[in-house]
Write a protein that holds these residues in place. Structure first.
Motif, PDB file in Angstrom:
ATOM      1  N   VAL A 202     -33.964 -32.532  14.992  1.00  0.00           N
ATOM      2  CA  VAL A 202     -35.231 -32.992  14.436  1.00  0.00           C
ATOM      3  C   VAL A 202     -36.285 -31.899  14.494  1.00  0.00           C
ATOM      4  O   VAL A 202     -37.121 -31.757  13.596  1.00  0.00           O
ATOM      5  N   ARG A 203     -36.237 -31.091  15.552  1.00  0.00           N
ATOM      6  CA  ARG A 203     -37.278 -30.076  15.784  1.00  0.00           C
ATOM      7  C   ARG A 203     -37.116 -28.847  14.882  1.00  0.00           C
ATOM      8  O   ARG A 203     -37.983 -27.991  14.845  1.00  0.00           O
ATOM      9  N   GLN A 204     -35.981 -28.744  14.199  1.00  0.00           N
ATOM     10  CA  GLN A 204     -35.727 -27.577  13.365  1.00  0.00           C
ATOM     11  C   GLN A 204     -36.412 -27.731  12.015  1.00  0.00           C
ATOM     12  O   GLN A 204     -36.275 -28.758  11.353  1.00  0.00           O
ATOM     13  N   ALA A 205     -37.137 -26.723  11.606  1.00  0.00           N
ATOM     14  CA  ALA A 205     -37.839 -26.781  10.324  1.00  0.00           C
ATOM     15  C   ALA A 205     -36.870 -26.638   9.156  1.00  0.00           C
ATOM     16  O   ALA A 205     -37.024 -27.287   8.123  1.00  0.00           O
ATOM     17  N   GLU A 206     -35.846 -25.799   9.315  1.00  0.00           N
ATOM     18  CA  GLU A 206     -34.890 -25.546   8.242  1.00  0.00           C
ATOM     19  C   GLU A 206     -33.607 -26.324   8.519  1.00  0.00           C
ATOM     20  O   GLU A 206     -32.940 -26.102   9.524  1.00  0.00           O
ATOM     21  N   ARG A 207     -33.279 -27.245   7.633  1.00  0.00           N
ATOM     22  CA  ARG A 207     -32.116 -28.105   7.852  1.00  0.00           C
ATOM     23  C   ARG A 207     -31.032 -27.912   6.793  1.00  0.00           C
ATOM     24  O   ARG A 207     -30.123 -28.736   6.676  1.00  0.00           O
ATOM     25  N   HIS A 208     -31.111 -26.825   6.041  1.00  0.00           N
ATOM     26  CA  HIS A 208     -30.174 -26.628   4.934  1.00  0.00           C
ATOM     27  C   HIS A 208     -28.729 -26.684   5.389  1.00  0.00           C
ATOM     28  O   HIS A 208     -27.876 -27.316   4.755  1.00  0.00           O
ATOM     29  N   ASP A 209     -28.423 -26.049   6.507  1.00  0.00           N
ATOM     30  CA  ASP A 209     -27.036 -25.985   6.971  1.00  0.00           C
ATOM     31  C   ASP A 209     -26.529 -27.312   7.508  1.00  0.00           C
ATOM     32  O   ASP A 209     -25.318 -27.487   7.690  1.00  0.00           O
ATOM     33  N   ASP A 210     -27.429 -28.245   7.785  1.00  0.00           N
ATOM     34  CA  ASP A 210     -27.011 -29.561   8.273  1.00  0.00           C
ATOM     35  C   ASP A 210     -26.592 -30.486   7.141  1.00  0.00           C
ATOM     36  O   ASP A 210     -25.996 -31.532   7.386  1.00  0.00           O
ATOM     37  N   VAL A 211     -26.914 -30.124   5.926  1.00  0.00           N
ATOM     38  CA  VAL A 211     -26.491 -30.918   4.768  1.00  0.00           C
ATOM     39  C   VAL A 211     -25.108 -30.419   4.358  1.00  0.00           C
ATOM     40  O   VAL A 211     -24.964 -29.366   3.750  1.00  0.00           O
ATOM     41  N   LEU A 212     -24.102 -31.175   4.719  1.00  0.00           N
ATOM     42  CA  LEU A 212     -22.725 -30.749   4.504  1.00  0.00           C
ATOM     43  C   LEU A 212     -22.254 -30.993   3.081  1.00  0.00           C
ATOM     44  O   LEU A 212     -21.305 -30.352   2.620  1.00  0.00           O
ATOM     45  N   GLY A 213     -22.881 -31.921   2.415  1.00  0.00           N
ATOM     46  CA  GLY A 213     -22.507 -32.186   1.031  1.00  0.00           C
ATOM     47  C   GLY A 213     -23.297 -33.341   0.465  1.00  0.00           C
ATOM     48  O   GLY A 213     -23.791 -34.192   1.209  1.00  0.00           O
ATOM     49  N   HIS A 214     -23.470 -33.350  -0.837  1.00  0.00           N
ATOM     50  CA  HIS A 214     -24.086 -34.494  -1.488  1.00  0.00           C
ATOM     51  C   HIS A 214     -23.489 -34.669  -2.881  1.00  0.00           C
ATOM     52  O   HIS A 214     -23.031 -33.730  -3.526  1.00  0.00           O
ATOM     53  N   TYR A 215     -23.469 -35.916  -3.297  1.00  0.00           N
ATOM     54  CA  TYR A 215     -22.841 -36.269  -4.570  1.00  0.00           C
ATOM     55  C   TYR A 215     -23.453 -37.588  -5.026  1.00  0.00           C
ATOM     56  O   TYR A 215     -24.085 -38.302  -4.235  1.00  0.00           O
ATOM     57  N   GLY A 216     -23.284 -37.916  -6.285  1.00  0.00           N
ATOM     58  CA  GLY A 216     -23.822 -39.176  -6.766  1.00  0.00           C
ATOM     59  C   GLY A 216     -23.322 -39.516  -8.147  1.00  0.00           C
ATOM     60  O   GLY A 216     -22.780 -38.668  -8.864  1.00  0.00           O
ATOM     61  N   VAL A 217     -23.505 -40.770  -8.515  1.00  0.00           N
ATOM     62  CA  VAL A 217     -23.154 -41.228  -9.855  1.00  0.00           C
ATOM     63  C   VAL A 217     -24.268 -42.115 -10.383  1.00  0.00           C
ATOM     64  O   VAL A 217     -24.982 -42.772  -9.623  1.00  0.00           O
TER      65      VAL A 217
END
Length: 420
Positions: A202-217
Motif C-alpha cells: 500500500v505504501r508504494q507509490a509505483e505499483r506497475h509491477d504488482d499488476v500481473l495481468g488484465h483482460y476484459g470483454v
C-alpha cells in the motif's frame, strides 16, 4: 486544489471527493438525495424543456413525460455512434459525446457544491477494453471520454483501470500479501485484473509491477438484461413465434426492443411502417396486437425495466411473476433463475473464459489465485458469480461493494497522485 475520483459507469456512476486540507482518502459523496450512486441516465424532458438525471430521469420517462431517455451512454464510446448526433426531442439533436459531457457536468457540479469551490483534478475509471479486439477504437473511446471531461472544466485527468481500482479498495482490508483476481462486471463490460496486493505494498507509490495481468470483454449486465428480456417479456410479444409457413418471425424488432439505446429508433415512422408490413405473418393475433400497442404507446423502456426487475428478483435463486399489465391487463408470466441461466449461458461462458484468459496471459495457474474479489452490480447474479468462482477452485470468493468499490479505489489512487 480539491481533487476527485469519477467512476463513470454504464449503468451507475459514483464520485469520491477529497476533503481540502486533510490527509483523508477521498470519500463518496451523495449524488441524488442521500444516494451515493447515480444511474447513468439523462432524460430530455420536452414537456418542461429541461434535462434531468439519474433516478429522476428514469422516473419522469416512466411517468409519461414526452422526451428522450438516454442510458448506457458509456457503451457508445469507441463506436461509430460516438461521432454522431441523436434526436433529443422537439426536432433538436445533440452529439452523443456532448450528452456524455452533460452527465459529467452534473457529477462535477455535485462535487463543486460539496467542495465549496472548483474541482479541476480527477482520476477517472475506464474498463480494460472499451471495445474488444480493436486497439484503435479503444484508444478513441478514452480520448472521447477525456475530451468530454475537459469540456466541463476538468484539466488534470488521469485514467486508471476499473478492476485495478477495485483491487486498491480490497487491499485496504488485508493484513497479508496475496494474488487476487478482481472481477468487475458492470453494465457494459466484464473486466479482470490479476494483482499482487498486501499491507506493505500500500505504501508504494509505483505499483506497475504488482499488476500481473488484465483482460476484459464487452459482455456484461446489459447483455444479460437483453437475454432476460428475450426469454421473458419478448416471448409474449411474439419473439421466436412461427409464421404461417412454419418459419420464425423476423427477430430484429425484438432485439432492438431489448436494447436500451436502440428502443427509440423503433418509434420512427419508417420502423413503425416496417412492423405494419409484417403483422400478417403472425399465426397468433395476440402477438402483433401487443407489439403494436408497445410501439404506439412507447412502452419499450418500461418493458426493459420490467425484465430487469425480474432478473434482480431471481438473481439469488427462486422464481418470480413478471407483470406485463402495462401491455395487457392480467398479462404475466413465470420466470426463474434456471431460465435466466439458460438464456445467458453463452454470455456467461464468454465472461468465464475471459477470467481464465487473464491468468493465462499473466502466466499464473488458476490454482494459485488466492482470492476472487467481486465488484460491479452484475456480480450479484449468483449463477454468474458461481461459474467464475468454480474456475478458481483454491480461491476465496470475496464480495466487495457492488456499486462503490471502484469509486473508492479510484479515490485511493487519486490521493496517491494528487494528495501530496
Amino acid at each position: 486544489m480539491t481533487y476527485c475520483a469519477i467512476d463513470f459507469g454504464t449503468s451507475n456512476s459514483a464520485l469520491a471527493l477529497a476533503r481540502p486540507g486533510t490527509p483523508e482518502v477521498p470519500r463518496l459523496i451523495p449524488l441524488e438525495g442521500s444516494n451515493l450512486t447515480l444511474p447513468t441516465a439523462v432524460f430530455f424532458n420536452t414537456d418542461e424543456h429541461r434535462q434531468v438525471f439519474g433516478r429522476q430521469a428514469i422516473a419522469e420517462y416512466i411517468d409519461g413525460y414526452d422526451g428522450r431517455l438516454m442510458r448506457s451512454l458509456k457503451s457508445i464510446l469507441g463506436t461509430h455512434l460516438a461521432d454522431a448526433s441523436t434526436e433529443i426531442g422537439d426536432g433538436a439533436s445533440m452529439p452523443f459525446t456532448e450528452i456524455i459531457g452533460l452527465f459529467l457536468r452534473h457529477l462535477l457540479q455535485a462535487a463543486q457544491r460539496e467542495a465549496g469551490g472548483p474541482v479541476t483534478q480527477a482520476v477517472m475509471g475506464r474498463p480494460v477494453f472499451f471495445v474488444d479486439d480493436d486497439p484503435k477504437a479503444d484508444a478513441a473511446a478514452q480520448s472521447q471520454l477525456e475530451a468530454a471531461a475537459r469540456s466541463v472544466g476538468l484539466r488534470d485527468i488521469v485514467f486508471q483501470y476499473e478492476p485495478i481500482a477495485a483491487a486498491f479498495d480490497y487491499e485496504s482490508t488485508l493484513d497479508h500479501e496475496e494474488v487476487v483476481l478482481v472481477v468487475d462486471i458492470g453494465g457494459g463490460t466484464s473486466d479482470f485484473s490479476l494483482v499482487r496486493v498486501g499491507p506493505e505494498r500500500v505504501r508504494q507509490a509505483e505499483r506497475h509491477d504488482d499488476v500481473l495481468g488484465h483482460y476484459g470483454v464487452h459482455v456484461a449486465g446489459t447483455d444479460i438484461d437483453k437475454r432476460v428480456a428475450l426469454a421473458s417479456v419478448m416471448r409474449e410479444l411474439g419473439y421466436q413465434a412461427l409464421d404461417t409457413l412454419g418459419r420464425e418471425i423476423p427477430n430484429r424488432v425484438y432485439f432492438d426492443l431489448s436494447t436500451w439505446h436502440l428502443v427509440n429508433a423503433l418509434y420512427s415512422p419508417k420502423r413503425m411502417s416496417e412492423f405494419e408490413q409484417m403483422k400478417h405473418l403472425y399465426v397468433d393475433p395476440k402477438h402483433p396486437t401487443r407489439m403494436a400497442r408497445v410501439l404506439r404507446d412507447r412502452l419499450g423502456h418500461g418493458l426493459i425495466g420490467v425484465s430487469e426487475k425480474a432478473k434482480i428478483a431471481v438473481s439469488n435463486g427462486g422464481d418470480t411473476l413478471v407483470d406485463m399489465s402495462v401491455v395487457e391487463s392480467d398479462l404475466s408470466m413465470a420466470f426463474d433463475e434456471a431460465t435466466m441461466a439458460r438464456a445467458a449461458a453463452e454470455d456467461a461462458a464468454r465472461i468465464v473464459a475471459a477470467a481464465r484468459e487473464t491468468t493465462r496471459q499473466a502466466g499464473v495457474r488458476e490454482h494459485d489465485v488466492a482470492a476472487v474479489y467481486f465488484t460491479g452490480g452484475s456480480t450479484g447474479l449468483r449463477f454468474l458469480a458461481d461459474a467464475i468462482a468454480t474456475a478458481f477452485p483454491n480461491a476465496t470468493a470475496v464480495r466487495g461493494d457492488p456499486l462503490a468499490s471502484v469509486a473508492k479505489g479510484l479515490g485511493i489512487y487519486a490521493q496517491r497522485l494528487f494528495g501530496g
